[in-house]
Structures are given as C-alpha cells and as structure tokens.
Design an enzyme around this catalytic site. Structure first.
Site, PDB file in Angstrom:
ATOM      1  N   GLY A 120     106.371 -34.989  29.807  1.00  0.00           N
ATOM      2  CA  GLY A 120     107.780 -34.777  29.444  1.00  0.00           C
ATOM      3  C   GLY A 120     108.634 -35.855  30.103  1.00  0.00           C
ATOM      4  N   ARG A 160     116.405 -23.140  40.023  1.00  0.00           N
ATOM      5  CA  ARG A 160     114.999 -23.566  40.022  1.00  0.00           C
ATOM      6  C   ARG A 160     114.078 -22.347  40.100  1.00  0.00           C
ATOM      7  NH1 ARG A 160     117.678 -27.415  43.228  1.00  0.00           N
ATOM      8  NH2 ARG A 160     117.585 -29.519  42.377  1.00  0.00           N
ATOM      9  N   ASN A 165     109.031 -27.305  39.536  1.00  0.00           N
ATOM     10  CA  ASN A 165     109.895 -26.397  40.306  1.00  0.00           C
ATOM     11  C   ASN A 165     109.580 -24.928  40.035  1.00  0.00           C
ATOM     12  OD1 ASN A 165     111.829 -27.780  41.969  1.00  0.00           O
ATOM     13  ND2 ASN A 165     112.550 -28.759  40.089  1.00  0.00           N
ATOM     14  N   HIS A 208     113.769 -27.193  48.424  1.00  0.00           N
ATOM     15  CA  HIS A 208     114.446 -27.946  47.367  1.00  0.00           C
ATOM     16  C   HIS A 208     115.304 -26.960  46.578  1.00  0.00           C
ATOM     17  CE1 HIS A 208     115.171 -31.098  44.565  1.00  0.00           C
ATOM     18  NE2 HIS A 208     114.428 -30.610  43.600  1.00  0.00           N
TER      19      HIS A 208
HETATM   20  N1  APR Z   1      99.465 -28.804  31.125  1.00  0.00           N
HETATM   21  C1  APR Z   1     100.019 -30.016  30.909  1.00  0.00           C
HETATM   22  N2  APR Z   1     101.314 -30.173  30.531  1.00  0.00           N
HETATM   23  C2  APR Z   1     102.032 -29.073  30.351  1.00  0.00           C
HETATM   24  C3  APR Z   1     101.522 -27.769  30.557  1.00  0.00           C
HETATM   25  C4  APR Z   1     100.170 -27.664  30.962  1.00  0.00           C
HETATM   26  N3  APR Z   1      99.588 -26.485  31.181  1.00  0.00           N
HETATM   27  N4  APR Z   1     102.503 -26.883  30.281  1.00  0.00           N
HETATM   28  C5  APR Z   1     103.596 -27.588  29.947  1.00  0.00           C
HETATM   29  N5  APR Z   1     103.315 -28.903  29.978  1.00  0.00           N
HETATM   30  C6  APR Z   1     104.180 -30.044  29.649  1.00  0.00           C
HETATM   31  C7  APR Z   1     105.108 -29.779  28.491  1.00  0.00           C
HETATM   32  O1  APR Z   1     104.440 -29.861  27.246  1.00  0.00           O
HETATM   33  C8  APR Z   1     106.149 -30.903  28.680  1.00  0.00           C
HETATM   34  O2  APR Z   1     105.801 -32.070  27.956  1.00  0.00           O
HETATM   35  O3  APR Z   1     105.044 -30.347  30.726  1.00  0.00           O
HETATM   36  C9  APR Z   1     106.075 -31.184  30.185  1.00  0.00           C
HETATM   37  C10 APR Z   1     107.374 -30.892  30.897  1.00  0.00           C
HETATM   38  O4  APR Z   1     108.318 -31.809  30.453  1.00  0.00           O
HETATM   39  P1  APR Z   1     109.871 -31.491  30.272  1.00  0.00           P
HETATM   40  O5  APR Z   1     110.038 -30.200  29.557  1.00  0.00           O
HETATM   41  O6  APR Z   1     110.509 -32.714  29.720  1.00  0.00           O
HETATM   42  O7  APR Z   1     110.363 -31.229  31.760  1.00  0.00           O
HETATM   43  P2  APR Z   1     110.713 -32.322  32.880  1.00  0.00           P
HETATM   44  O8  APR Z   1     112.147 -32.645  32.822  1.00  0.00           O
HETATM   45  O9  APR Z   1     109.726 -33.420  32.811  1.00  0.00           O
HETATM   46  O10 APR Z   1     110.481 -31.468  34.204  1.00  0.00           O
HETATM   47  C11 APR Z   1     109.176 -31.059  34.585  1.00  0.00           C
HETATM   48  O11 APR Z   1     109.610 -31.154  36.925  1.00  0.00           O
HETATM   49  O12 APR Z   1     111.608 -31.616  37.981  1.00  0.00           O
HETATM   50  C12 APR Z   1     110.717 -30.616  37.587  1.00  0.00           C
HETATM   51  O13 APR Z   1     112.141 -28.670  37.254  1.00  0.00           O
HETATM   52  C13 APR Z   1     111.369 -29.666  36.611  1.00  0.00           C
HETATM   53  O14 APR Z   1     109.609 -28.033  36.619  1.00  0.00           O
HETATM   54  C14 APR Z   1     110.173 -29.111  35.904  1.00  0.00           C
HETATM   55  C15 APR Z   1     109.206 -30.303  35.881  1.00  0.00           C
END
Ligand code: APR
Length: 310
Positions: A11, A89, A121, A176
């Site tokens: 992501g 969070r 988080n 955090h």
């Molecule tokens: N395995 C791999 N990837 C996964 C899984 C999993 N089991 N479950 C979800 N994902 C992927 C999603 O498909 C998505 O592409 O994790 C990615 C998360 O990306 P975003 O939704 O864009 O979130 P992002 O802004 O990257 O934040 C991710 O980091 O800063 C922290 O609070 C934030 O917990 C969050 C994390």
C-alpha cells in the site's frame, strides 16, 4: 550490502519503502508482498523500470506468496489497514493484529534469521504481536515510531525557528500515539538547548502539534494516513541495520526492566546495527518526563490487554 529486503504490504507506506530502499541501493533485491493480486507485481515492475532512469541496480519485484522472500535479511511490515478521519490508531487493533500475526508466521517460516521492522498500527502492540508470532528474540523485532515522531518534532521546530532541519537534534519516546513523550530537555539546535531558543508556550505548541502530527495528515488526506515520512523513517532504521551503522535512534523495543517497564514494546533510544537492536540506551529523565513515559506505557499495556480479551 544486504542481499534481500522484503516489504510486506504494497500500500502507501510499503510502496514508498520499496522505492526508497531501491533508490538508496540498501540491498541487491527488494521484494514487495501483498495479498491483493497484481498490485505488488505491478508496483514492483514499475519501480524496477525506473532503475535505468534513477540509476540503481537493486532489483524490485512483487509477489502474493512468500517464496520470493525466502532468506531475506530484513522485513519491513506495513500490512494492515490505515486510519481514516475520526479513528485512533487503537481502532485498527483487532484487524491489524490478525494480519500481523499471519505475516509473522510466514516470516518465521521463510527467513528464521531475519530482522523485522514493524510499521503497522497500533505500533507498540503490533510489534509485540510480531515478536510472539515469529518467536524471534527481542533484538530482531523492532517497531518504527520514534524516528517518525522525532522527524515530525524536528520539522515543526525548524518551521518555528526558521532554521535548517539538519541542525536539529531531538528525541521522542513512549508509545506511538497521543501519549508519546517529546523530550524538550534533549532537543537542541547545533548543540544549543531548544529551551534557550523558544518561549515555553511556543515549545508547548510544537510538542502538541508533534503529538497530533499523524492526525493532522489524516484530516487532510481523509482517505488514509501518512506515508512519506513513515516510509522515510522505516528505511532509515533499515539502513542502520543492514549497514551496521550503530546509530542511536528512538524505536519501539521490547522492554525487560529498562525505564522501569517490563513485557511491553515502548519507544526508547536504541543502538541499531547488524542483527537489529544492539543496545537499549538509558537516558536520565526529569520527573515529569518519567511520569509521562509511565502513562504512555500504561496506555500500551491497556491496548495490549484489550487485544488479549478477544
Ligand atoms: N498480507 C500482506 N498485505 C496485506 C495483508 C496481508 N495479510 N493484509 C492487508 N495487506 C495490505 C493491503 O492489501 C494494502 O495494500 O496492506 C496494504 C496496506 O496499505 P494501505 O491501506 O495503503 O495502508 P498504509 O497507508 O500503507 O498503512 C499501512 O502502516 O502506518 C501504518 O497505520 C498504518 O497500519 C497502517 C499501515
């Protein structure tokens, strides 16, 4: 140079981590893993196609399975859901715990000697879930929060004083979240204590803006949370580890008595180098700072307990 770094979650945070790792040539190969079909493959290939222009030789590729991650030296785990306006969070707790647990088991299977940097988080509790799921020693599971919170503190100090961010040293400890502890007593500009350069009320305003730093971005973006500064912070930690820089950076570490805390992850100064956390550095705190850190630890403990109740 490390051979392979795998980023879990392609992501916002994960994709920029991969790009920064490749552009800084921190390893020979970056693997991007996500559950959504096509996304890590497409983003990985796209990034690799930027290599001839940017001039890096680090290979970037994507996958839905963990095969390509086998033998990775380091993982950066960003898998999970991100905050939306109005969410704390901690609201991400249950969903992200399930995701981080499953990711941790896969990491232990394909790379039992790896170091893991957790970004998902609520950070301090997720780092604990990762440690449990991998069964790795505390040296090899570290959470990214302090570098980010400190970067926000430094950026706001630079804006307030109209000076270069490069001259600002600062330290933010604790969990955090709202209870983080920006240490005004350890902040300086080229060695000049910040308290000599800023009026107490302005300093307090900067501290508060730092605490709210993540929420301020969420309020702007509306559809997700910050990712440029979080990815920069995670990659700085990765660099310290794979280049064995022995940098002292604030990071979430599993405490076994340090700072009077036991059995939880909390942001403290850590020496990072080959193999992860080389040392937890103990610094003197004022009474007020000690109390704030204890309060922050209580919050992390309560969040951890809420997860255990499920
Ligand atoms: N395995 C791999 N990837 C996964 C899984 C999993 N089991 N479950 C979800 N994902 C992927 C999603 O498909 C998505 O592409 O994790 C990615 C998360 O990306 P975003 O939704 O864009 O979130 P992002 O802004 O990257 O934040 C991710 O980091 O800063 C922290 O609070 C934030 O917990 C969050 C994390």
């Amino acid at each position: 140079m490390a051979k392979k770094i795998t980023v879990i979650g392609a992501g916002h945070v994960g994709e920029v981590c991969a790009q920064r790792l490749a552009e800084q040539e921190l390893c020979e190969e970056v693997v991007l893993i996500d559950i959504v079909e096509g996304i890590p493959q497409g983003k990985g290939l796209d990034q690799w196609q930027s290599a001839p222009v940017e001039g890096f030789d680090t290979r970037v590729s994507g996958s839905n399975g963990y095969g390509p991650a086998e033998g990775s030296d380091l993982f950066i785990v960003t898998a999970g859901i991100a905050r939306k306006p109005g969410m704390s969070r901690d609201d991400l707790l249950r969903t992200n715990a399930g995701i981080v647990r499953s990711v941790g088991r896969e990491i232990a299977r394909v790379a039992p000697e790896a170091v893991v940097i957790v970004v998902s988080n609520p950070l301090d509790v997720m780092a604990g879930v990762m440690k449990e799921a991998t069964g790795f020693p505390r040296e090899r599971v570290v959470g990214m929060a302090g570098v980010l919170d400190t970067a926000r503190f430094r950026a706001f100090i630079a804006m307030e004083l109209d000076v270069s961010v490069q001259d600002i040293q600062a330290l933010v400890l604790g969990g955090h979240g709202d209870t983080m502890v920006p240490l005004a007593s350890y902040a300086s500009v080229s060695g000049i204590p910040l308290t000599q350069l800023m009026e107490p009320d302005r300093l307090q305003a900067v501290v508060q803006r730092t605490r709210d730093g993540g929420a301020e971005i969420v309020a702007h973006l509306k559809t997700g949370s910050a990712y440029y500064a979080p990815s920069a912070a995670a990659v700085q930690m990765a660099a310290a580890i794979v280049r064995n820089q022995r940098r002292i950076l604030p990071a979430a570490a599993y405490l076994e008595g340090e700072y009077g805390q036991e059995g939880i992850y909390l942001g403290v100064p850590c020496k990072l180098g080959a193999g992860g956390i080389l040392e937890i550095v103990q610094v003197d705190l004022t009474e007020g700072e000690q109390a704030a850190l204890a309060k922050s630890a209580d919050h992390v403990r309560a969040t951890k307990a809420a997860l255990a109740e499920d």
